[in-house]
Design an enzyme around this catalytic site. Structure first.
Site, PDB file in Angstrom:
ATOM      1  N   MET A  11       0.820  -1.208   0.000  1.00 32.91           N
ATOM      2  CA  MET A  11       0.000   0.000   0.000  1.00 32.91           C
ATOM      3  C   MET A  11       0.858   1.264   0.000  1.00 32.91           C
ATOM      4  O   MET A  11       0.570   2.223  -0.725  1.00 32.91           O
ATOM      5  CB  MET A  11      -0.921  -0.003   1.212  1.00 32.91           C
ATOM      6  CG  MET A  11      -1.986   1.068   1.198  1.00 32.91           C
ATOM      7  SD  MET A  11      -3.300   0.790  -0.015  1.00 32.91           S
ATOM      8  CE  MET A  11      -4.272  -0.466   0.823  1.00 32.91           C
ATOM      9  N   ASP A  30      12.934   2.808   3.132  1.00 36.27           N
ATOM     10  CA  ASP A  30      12.345   1.515   3.494  1.00 36.27           C
ATOM     11  C   ASP A  30      13.502   0.545   3.713  1.00 36.27           C
ATOM     12  O   ASP A  30      14.591   0.719   3.154  1.00 36.27           O
ATOM     13  CB  ASP A  30      11.422   0.998   2.379  1.00 36.27           C
ATOM     14  CG  ASP A  30      10.559  -0.174   2.829  1.00 36.27           C
ATOM     15  OD1 ASP A  30       9.440   0.083   3.311  1.00 36.27           O
ATOM     16  OD2 ASP A  30      11.014  -1.332   2.723  1.00 36.27           O
ATOM     17  N   LEU A  64       3.488   1.660   8.092  1.00 31.58           N
ATOM     18  CA  LEU A  64       4.264   0.555   8.645  1.00 31.58           C
ATOM     19  C   LEU A  64       3.359  -0.620   9.008  1.00 31.58           C
ATOM     20  O   LEU A  64       2.140  -0.469   9.128  1.00 31.58           O
ATOM     21  CB  LEU A  64       5.040   1.053   9.866  1.00 31.58           C
ATOM     22  CG  LEU A  64       5.987   2.228   9.535  1.00 31.58           C
ATOM     23  CD1 LEU A  64       6.376   2.994  10.788  1.00 31.58           C
ATOM     24  CD2 LEU A  64       7.219   1.707   8.793  1.00 31.58           C
ATOM     25  N   ARG A 122     -10.434   1.374   1.646  1.00 35.83           N
ATOM     26  CA  ARG A 122     -10.545   0.751   0.322  1.00 35.83           C
ATOM     27  C   ARG A 122      -9.386  -0.211   0.082  1.00 35.83           C
ATOM     28  O   ARG A 122      -8.526  -0.405   0.936  1.00 35.83           O
ATOM     29  CB  ARG A 122     -10.676   1.799  -0.782  1.00 35.83           C
ATOM     30  CG  ARG A 122     -11.929   2.680  -0.599  1.00 35.83           C
ATOM     31  CD  ARG A 122     -12.051   3.756  -1.661  1.00 35.83           C
ATOM     32  NE  ARG A 122     -13.258   4.556  -1.419  1.00 35.83           N
ATOM     33  CZ  ARG A 122     -13.420   5.803  -1.821  1.00 35.83           C
ATOM     34  NH1 ARG A 122     -12.451   6.422  -2.494  1.00 35.83           N
ATOM     35  NH2 ARG A 122     -14.533   6.451  -1.554  1.00 35.83           N
ATOM     36  N   LYS A 170     -10.563   3.558  11.738  1.00 38.50           N
ATOM     37  CA  LYS A 170     -10.034   2.453  10.925  1.00 38.50           C
ATOM     38  C   LYS A 170     -10.252   1.116  11.621  1.00 38.50           C
ATOM     39  O   LYS A 170     -10.577   0.107  10.980  1.00 38.50           O
ATOM     40  CB  LYS A 170      -8.533   2.672  10.663  1.00 38.50           C
ATOM     41  CG  LYS A 170      -7.853   1.553   9.844  1.00 38.50           C
ATOM     42  CD  LYS A 170      -8.423   1.435   8.448  1.00 38.50           C
ATOM     43  CE  LYS A 170      -7.746   0.319   7.643  1.00 38.50           C
ATOM     44  NZ  LYS A 170      -6.392   0.644   7.209  1.00 38.50           N
ATOM     45  N   ASN A 174     -12.248  -1.827   9.840  1.00 34.97           N
ATOM     46  CA  ASN A 174     -11.660  -3.135   9.561  1.00 34.97           C
ATOM     47  C   ASN A 174     -12.280  -4.235  10.405  1.00 34.97           C
ATOM     48  O   ASN A 174     -12.332  -5.398   9.988  1.00 34.97           O
ATOM     49  CB  ASN A 174     -10.146  -3.092   9.769  1.00 34.97           C
ATOM     50  CG  ASN A 174      -9.434  -2.477   8.582  1.00 34.97           C
ATOM     51  OD1 ASN A 174     -10.055  -1.739   7.826  1.00 34.97           O
ATOM     52  ND2 ASN A 174      -8.160  -2.762   8.413  1.00 34.97           N
ATOM     53  N   LYS A 239      -3.923  -9.273  12.723  1.00 34.30           N
ATOM     54  CA  LYS A 239      -3.406  -8.189  13.560  1.00 34.30           C
ATOM     55  C   LYS A 239      -4.462  -7.121  13.789  1.00 34.30           C
ATOM     56  O   LYS A 239      -4.666  -6.639  14.909  1.00 34.30           O
ATOM     57  CB  LYS A 239      -2.157  -7.595  12.907  1.00 34.30           C
ATOM     58  CG  LYS A 239      -1.474  -6.478  13.696  1.00 34.30           C
ATOM     59  CD  LYS A 239      -1.887  -5.091  13.229  1.00 34.30           C
ATOM     60  CE  LYS A 239      -1.400  -4.792  11.828  1.00 34.30           C
ATOM     61  NZ  LYS A 239      -1.755  -3.398  11.417  1.00 34.30           N
TER      62      LYS A 239
END
Length: 296
Positions: A11, A30, A64, A122, A170, A174, A239
């Site tokens: 993402m 990264d 992350l 999304r 969120k 989720n 998670k």
């Protein structure tokens, strides 16, 4: 305005690539070099670490895998807050727990850094097309500066409240999405076991109030097509369910379906589903019942 972006997974890379393509002065970092190299080809510059990136940026986005990584990258001795200047922005895009996001907000405030959280809604395919939705938690005074940047990466920004509200929204989002994974899977496998045609079942369920966006948009192109490459890895789904259940526990709210779904996700992981899309729960449920995989 110089923008730093840390965390270039599935993402994060998609979001950062839109910034690069739109001519933003972008600095990236990264632990994996391949996505960094690809963004450098698009015009970004690389940083050697979080602190260096932050010291060169007016705004830093972090995307992350979870709370542990967010704390390390942001609060560590060589982390983002060690490099950001007072008055700059730290915008957390990761899906993390409520305690961590509140700690990050307090730490940023103590350094004079303006903090916001803007977890992404999304699917990853939407992110590829620049159609992501952001659940923004930010002070009203900061919205005018933050929203135009988010709109370079997506198409919708919903202001959910002060810092920390985005993460809370969120988790609710989720929680519902991931519980639907279980409901979708049970319903489709039961229909198949009862001898119903999968296409006709799908048409009925997506044409009635039983419908949900995951079933409409994701299932036909993922598990029902036999494509289990992770748009949303089941390990990350587990998670997120854990975070939502922990949030309920901390305020004394019982979430029996959520805890059950979490346990079932863990069973699927133990059955070897890590690295597959969350829609693989349909395959797991079919296998657990000795049934054939359900396909369109």
């Amino acid at each position: 305005m110089k923008i730093g972006f840390i965390g270039l997974g599935r993402m994060g890379f998609a979001l950062a690539s839109h910034l690069a393509r739109k001519g933003v002065e972008l600095i990236v970092h990264d632990i994996q070099t391949t996505p960094v190299d690809r963004l450098v080809e698009l015009g970004a510059t690389r940083a050697s670490g979080a602190q260096e990136l932050a010291s060169r940026s007016d705004v830093v986005f972090t995307m992350l895998p979870g709370p542990k990584q967010a704390r390390e990258v942001i609060l560590g001795g060589s982390g983002v807050l060690a490099g950001l200047k007072p008055g700059s922005f730290l915008i957390e895009l990761s899906t993390i727990d409520t305690d961590t996001v509140d700690e990050l907000a307090r730490a940023a405030q103590a350094k004079g850094v303006r903090f916001a959280d803007a977890p992404v809604g999304r699917l990853s395919a939407h992110a590829d097309r620049g159609e992501s939705l952001f659940m923004l938690g930010a002070r009203e005074a900061d919205r005018a500066e933050i929203e135009p940047i988010l709109m370079k990466m997506g198409s919708t920004v919903l202001h959910c409240g002060d810092p920390g509200a985005g993460t809370r929204m969120k988790l609710i989002n989720n929680f519902m999405v991931l519980c639907y994974c279980q409901l979708n899977s049970e319903a489709l496998v039961l229909a198949s076991a009862l001898g119903l045609d999968t296409r006709k079942t799908f048409d009925v369920l997506t044409g009635t109030t039983a419908s949900n966006g995951q079933l409409k948009e994701k299932w036909p192109v993922k598990v029902l097509k036999g494509d289990l490459t992770p748009g949303f890895d089941i390990a990350l789904g587990f998670k997120d369910l854990t975070l939502a259940c922990q949030a309920g526990q901390s305020i004394g709210v019982s979430l029996p379906m959520g805890n059950l779904a979490r346990s079932l996700f863990q069973l699927a992981r133990h059955a070897g589903k890590d690295g597959q899309d969350t829609s693989c729960m349909t395959d797991f449920w079919a296998e657990a019942n000795g049934r054939d995989h359900v396909r369109l």
